[in-house]
Structure formats: structure tokens, C-alpha cells
Design an enzyme around this catalytic site. Sequence first.
Site, PDB file in Angstrom:
ATOM      1  N   GLU A 296       0.410  12.711   1.324  1.00 32.29           N
ATOM      2  CA  GLU A 296       0.409  11.602   2.276  1.00 32.29           C
ATOM      3  C   GLU A 296       0.447  12.068   3.727  1.00 32.29           C
ATOM      4  O   GLU A 296      -0.083  11.396   4.604  1.00 32.29           O
ATOM      5  CB  GLU A 296       1.495  10.564   1.977  1.00 32.29           C
TER       6      GLU A 296
ATOM      7  N   ARG B 236       5.247  -0.177  10.146  1.00 26.95           N
ATOM      8  CA  ARG B 236       4.795  -1.088   9.086  1.00 26.95           C
ATOM      9  C   ARG B 236       3.270  -1.165   8.991  1.00 26.95           C
ATOM     10  O   ARG B 236       2.728  -1.605   7.985  1.00 26.95           O
ATOM     11  CB  ARG B 236       5.339  -2.502   9.346  1.00 26.95           C
TER      12      ARG B 236
ATOM     13  N   LYS C  69       4.640   1.545   6.005  1.00 25.78           N
ATOM     14  CA  LYS C  69       5.982   1.838   5.498  1.00 25.78           C
ATOM     15  C   LYS C  69       6.375   0.912   4.354  1.00 25.78           C
ATOM     16  O   LYS C  69       6.839   1.369   3.318  1.00 25.78           O
ATOM     17  CB  LYS C  69       6.986   1.720   6.651  1.00 25.78           C
TER      18      LYS C  69
ATOM     19  N   TRP D 228      -1.575  -3.860   9.392  1.00 30.98           N
ATOM     20  CA  TRP D 228      -2.092  -2.994   8.328  1.00 30.98           C
ATOM     21  C   TRP D 228      -3.164  -3.823   7.643  1.00 30.98           C
ATOM     22  O   TRP D 228      -2.876  -4.829   7.011  1.00 30.98           O
ATOM     23  CB  TRP D 228      -0.975  -2.624   7.357  1.00 30.98           C
TER      24      TRP D 228
ATOM     25  N   HIS E 282      -0.619  23.467 -21.352  1.00 31.55           N
ATOM     26  CA  HIS E 282      -1.415  22.411 -21.996  1.00 31.55           C
ATOM     27  C   HIS E 282      -2.586  21.979 -21.115  1.00 31.55           C
ATOM     28  O   HIS E 282      -3.181  20.931 -21.366  1.00 31.55           O
ATOM     29  CB  HIS E 282      -0.525  21.210 -22.321  1.00 31.55           C
TER      30      HIS E 282
ATOM     31  N   ASN F  35       1.604 -11.832   8.170  1.00 37.61           N
ATOM     32  CA  ASN F  35       1.779 -10.654   7.319  1.00 37.61           C
ATOM     33  C   ASN F  35       1.634 -11.129   5.883  1.00 37.61           C
ATOM     34  O   ASN F  35       2.256 -12.117   5.502  1.00 37.61           O
ATOM     35  CB  ASN F  35       3.181 -10.064   7.534  1.00 37.61           C
ATOM     36  N   GLY F  36       0.811 -10.437   5.079  1.00 39.17           N
ATOM     37  CA  GLY F  36       0.658 -10.818   3.672  1.00 39.17           C
ATOM     38  C   GLY F  36      -0.794 -11.110   3.352  1.00 39.17           C
ATOM     39  O   GLY F  36      -1.702 -10.697   4.082  1.00 39.17           O
TER      40      GLY F  36
ATOM     41  N   LYS G 107       4.565  14.143  -0.839  1.00 39.63           N
ATOM     42  CA  LYS G 107       4.783  14.326   0.602  1.00 39.63           C
ATOM     43  C   LYS G 107       3.590  15.049   1.222  1.00 39.63           C
ATOM     44  O   LYS G 107       3.121  14.704   2.296  1.00 39.63           O
ATOM     45  CB  LYS G 107       6.068  15.156   0.865  1.00 39.63           C
TER      46      LYS G 107
ATOM     47  N   CYS H  54       2.326  -5.697   7.679  1.00 42.14           N
ATOM     48  CA  CYS H  54       2.208  -5.810   9.125  1.00 42.14           C
ATOM     49  C   CYS H  54       3.592  -6.014   9.720  1.00 42.14           C
ATOM     50  O   CYS H  54       4.514  -6.432   9.028  1.00 42.14           O
ATOM     51  CB  CYS H  54       1.326  -6.988   9.491  1.00 42.14           C
TER      52      CYS H  54
ATOM     53  N   GLU I 167       7.518  14.741  -6.101  1.00 43.58           N
ATOM     54  CA  GLU I 167       7.827  14.247  -4.756  1.00 43.58           C
ATOM     55  C   GLU I 167       7.288  15.211  -3.693  1.00 43.58           C
ATOM     56  O   GLU I 167       6.734  14.790  -2.675  1.00 43.58           O
ATOM     57  CB  GLU I 167       9.347  14.052  -4.625  1.00 43.58           C
TER      58      GLU I 167
END
Length: 616
Positions: A492, A27, A611, A76, A508, A103-104, A489, A2, A485
Site C-alpha cells: 500500500e 479520508r 483511511k 475519495w 507447496h 459521503n457514501g 504495508k 470522503c 501485515e
Amino acid sequence: MCGIVGYVGPKSTLDVLLGGLKRLEYRGYDSAGVSVIDAKVGLQTRKRAGKLGALIEELEQNPLQDAHIGIGHTRWATHGAPNDVNAHPHLGGDHHKLSLIHNGIIENFSELKAELLNQGVQFSSETDSEVAAHLIAREFEKTKDLTSAFRNVVNRLEGAFTLLCIHEDQPDLILAARRNSPLVIGLGEGENFLGSDVAAFVAHTKRAVSVGQDEIVELRKDSVKVTNFAGTEVALSEFTVDWDASAASKGGWPSFMAKEIADQPQAVGDTLMGRLRSDGSVKLKEFAGFDAISQIDRIIIIACGTAAYAGEVTKYALEKWAKIPTSVELAHEFRYRDPIVNEKTLVIAISQSGETMDTLMATRYAKEKGAKVLAICNTQGATLARESDAVLYTHAGPEVAVASTKAFTAQITAGQLVALSLAWLRSAMPAQQLKDVGQELLKLPRQIEQVLQQGKKVKELAIELKDAKSVLFLGRNVGFPIAMEGALKLKELAYIHAEGFAAGELKHGPIALIEQGQPVIVVVPSPKGEDSLHSKVVSNIQEIKARGARVIAVAEEGDAEVTKYADQVFFIPATHPYLAAQLSVVPLQIFASELASAKGLDVDQPRNLAKSVTVE
Ligand code: M6R
């Protein structure tokens, strides 16, 4: 995860809080809220589910009396759905005079809540945070001293928390505490600020103080006092923020991500600056006094997500140039097995934010086992930086978009500088060869600019593929983490199934996924590299073409072989094979960003993400 902001001073508190929340929205953006205290009206709170815009609408419909002290939060969600009720601030006390943001995760909230329920306290939300609001309010009713009430309660909390609290009966004071979650103070003239990071207040002041683990802040407009949880005063260690508010604005770009992709020549150039001489030799002043570095016999890179892929690219350089055995570990996996770590282990912890909880916890665990820690970090004063034996800052500037881009290329560049520096220290390679690599590194910013010029073509492809159900990515050597990567991208940002494979792994299993029209993006190594895998990757392209794949290649300029087989090629300038990572990722970043835009999605704030991941 947050975002938290606090202000006390003569300005419009609402302006400061909303401006700070705007810059912290990366965030978390499930809900937002503010509380302010006006001497006449008392404590007033507004909060709304959704992005900051929803709170601003609420404030237009239900204005509050602006004031000179207040706190703000962007959430968040962890405990409780992202709705109006669970939005912060949370109010405590029978008369709702106390307001708190968090936050947490308060890990022992269930037992604390049971205790409060037994005492007849009524809860409004499903959050863990609300228990802290009620506990402090009740303690204050007993002690009549807000600071000691706050201290008594934070000492009872377990888990991770940054808490900010204000109380109507003490309208000149913001109390804050942190454990395992970030908090920074901004120092002004006759005003002071608090934020989850400096972005919260950089528009007002560049003087900042990082708050240490288990510390409490008493913030007034003309004083700042920091104590530990036991009440002993601790000295403030001030630093100056080296970027300004304009660096954290879109500057005319359609999204922060588009801007940050375009910022990469500068991010890489600034990361090299002062570390790489014009003759290509490297000396890192960050290693001065870090004598343990000459004793190490292995390296473990610890990181998560994109930063872990930067670590994978770095591993090639550390083994090839510095000749040190290196492994890359996802932080959240590393800590929950029994890894072999000792005094001769160097842990390189890579993190843009320097606040990722998994990375912090894994790093602490490695330190306990005797490892030395070098952080590669983009955020001044971050917890990771403070807790490491040495720090190599990436100078990428603030990265606001949730999807990491410029921090990634800067992290790889920093990792390669570490590899070169260790190679110099250990004379692991002939000096001229090391200088040759250094000379190639110096060319990277200009070469990234050249790759960026293909943005329009990449955008056309993204629009064409916007309805794809799945996109596969292939690569070898440093192209493998770049393929992963590229897939991350796309997942997300565009919510499309995407996977990155090592091209050699295709036969394989993954080749079974290939059917008519399946888009496959192939990161092709240079045909000129000393251990060239070029011909093997060209064979892979032929194998998937034969099965109907639509092949899009990222290849070195002049690669005629690839041009024969791929449906489309994006070219990158010739460079050292390992440095091609920072070039070949650029079209993949643009592809994901443009495809998400073409689907009408929010490129900067993709769903369900935040983030900095400051919870485990
Ligand atoms: O702040 P950090 O570099 O520690 O963050 C690590 C990951 O959470 C981050 O890279 C994440 O994977 C990004 N959303 C990727 O774009």
C-alpha cells in the site's frame, strides 16, 4: 471515505473549514471544495481536483468573501473521475442557491437522475451526489421549507450517505443527515460544527455528539436539533473527546506514519492501562453486565485489512488461553455466504475507525442471527461502538496516516486482554500462568521502544532495496499474520509486489518464486517458545538461501542459529511467543515507510486509498 466538515459561528468559516479538511484529508484526497454563504454576496463555492493544497491555491487565485456559515469536503472518488467538475460541493436549483456535500453512495441515483432529466434538469457532474442537490432544491422551491424539503428527499435515498446542505435563502442553517456513514456534531459556545469525525473540530471544541442512524441535524450557531427521518426529535448523547488537536499533528515527524510508528509504546501502554494489574491479572470493566459472554461456545472475529491480521494474531490467544474455538472472517466475505452463527456465538468486530462499511454490515448480519458483539475500536462514539453489546476501546489516539500501525499493535493488545479476561472468567488456565502472560504484556511498551531504536538500520536496508520488484514475507504461528501485515504495508505504501506466506507453505508452491537476490523477510519465532517452530523456520531459511534468496530475519535477541544463515537480522527482545507479534511488526512498518519515502512517495496518503472505507 470522503471527509466532511460544516461550521456556523463567528469565526472565519474558511479557516475552520480548511483546518478541518486538513485533519480529515486522510479520508480521501482526490479533490476538495468549500461553499460559504455571505449575507451580501450569497452562496460562493470553490473546488479543485487533487489534494487540499490545490484548493488552497484556487482560493488564493479566486478568493471568496469569508462568511459565518459553510461546508467543506475532501473526496475519495466513487462515481465519476476525480476531476474539478466531480469535486464537491454540488449545486442545486435553477439559480444554484443550494450547495451540498456527500459521503457514501446513493444506490438508487440512476432512477432519481432519470426522473430529474425527464423534468429538464441539467447535470454538471457524473456523481451520484448531484441528484440529491437538485432534488432538495426542487423540493424547496415547492415547499419553501428547507428542513422539510431535505427530510422528504433523504427519505427517498437508498444506500449510504452523510449529506450536508446549505441554502442561500436560509443563511443561518446547515442541514445534515446520515445513514450508514459517519457524522459527529461539535458543540461550541455561540458556534457549532459538523464533521465526519471529531478530528474535524477538535481544535475548537471537545464536546461532541454522535449522530445516530437515519437522523437529521438542524445546526445553527446557537442551537442543535436532531430528529429521525420521520421528524421526531431525539435526545443528544454528548461525550467528551479525550485527545487534543496536537495528538493529530505531526509534531516534528516527517510523516504521520513515522509519528504513529513511534507512538506505539504509548498506544499499547494506554490500551493496557487500568485493565491489567501489576500482578499480571486482568479484569475488564467492559464485560460488567455483559452476562452473555459466559454462555458463548465460539468466537468469530470480523474485520478487514490490517484489523483482520490483528484478529488472526488474537485467534491464537483466544484458543490457547481461553480455550474457545475461534475463526477469523474477512467481513466482506462473511456476510455473503451462510455462516453458522447463533446466540452462543461471540462476534469480535475489530476496526480502528469503527466506520468500515464491510465490518459494520457483517456485524449487523451476525447480530440479526443472534450473535453477541464485542467491538474493539479506536474511535469514540463510532457507529460500530454504538451498535455493539460491549466495546473495548484501544487507546491508540488518532491515527491519521492511511496505513495502520499503532492501531494494529493496540488492537492485538486489546485482543490479548480479551483472551486473558475470558481465560480468567472460565478458569481455562492456571491463575499463575495467566499472571505470567499478564506480566509479559506489561513489559511490551518498553520493549517496543527498544525495537524502535533499530529504525536507522531498517532505514538503510529500505534505501538499499528501494528498486526491488518484489519482496516476500514468511512467518509461522503469530508470525504468519505479521508476515501478511508486512506485505500489506509494503504494497500500500511503496507499490511493490509483496506477499506474506506461512513458512510451512513454502514447499507447496511459493518456493518457486525464489531466485537469485530475491529479498525475503522472515519473522522467526522464539527458540524458547513452548511449541517452538524455530528449528523449522531456520530450515526454511536454509532452503531459500540455497536457492539464492537474500534473507532478512526478525528474530529474538541472542538467536545465534538465525544469525548463521540470514544476511541481516533485526532483533526483538524475548517475550511470550504470542506477544512477539507486537514487536516483530515494528521493523516491517519502518521498512515499508522508509522504502516509500526513499522512492519519493507520499507515505501518509498512498494512491487510490482512503483511511476509512465507508462504502462496500
Ligand atoms: O478502520 P478499520 O480498522 O476498520 O480499517 C480496516 C482496513 O481498511 C485498514 O486496516 C486498511 O487495511 C489499512 N489501510 C491498512 O494499513
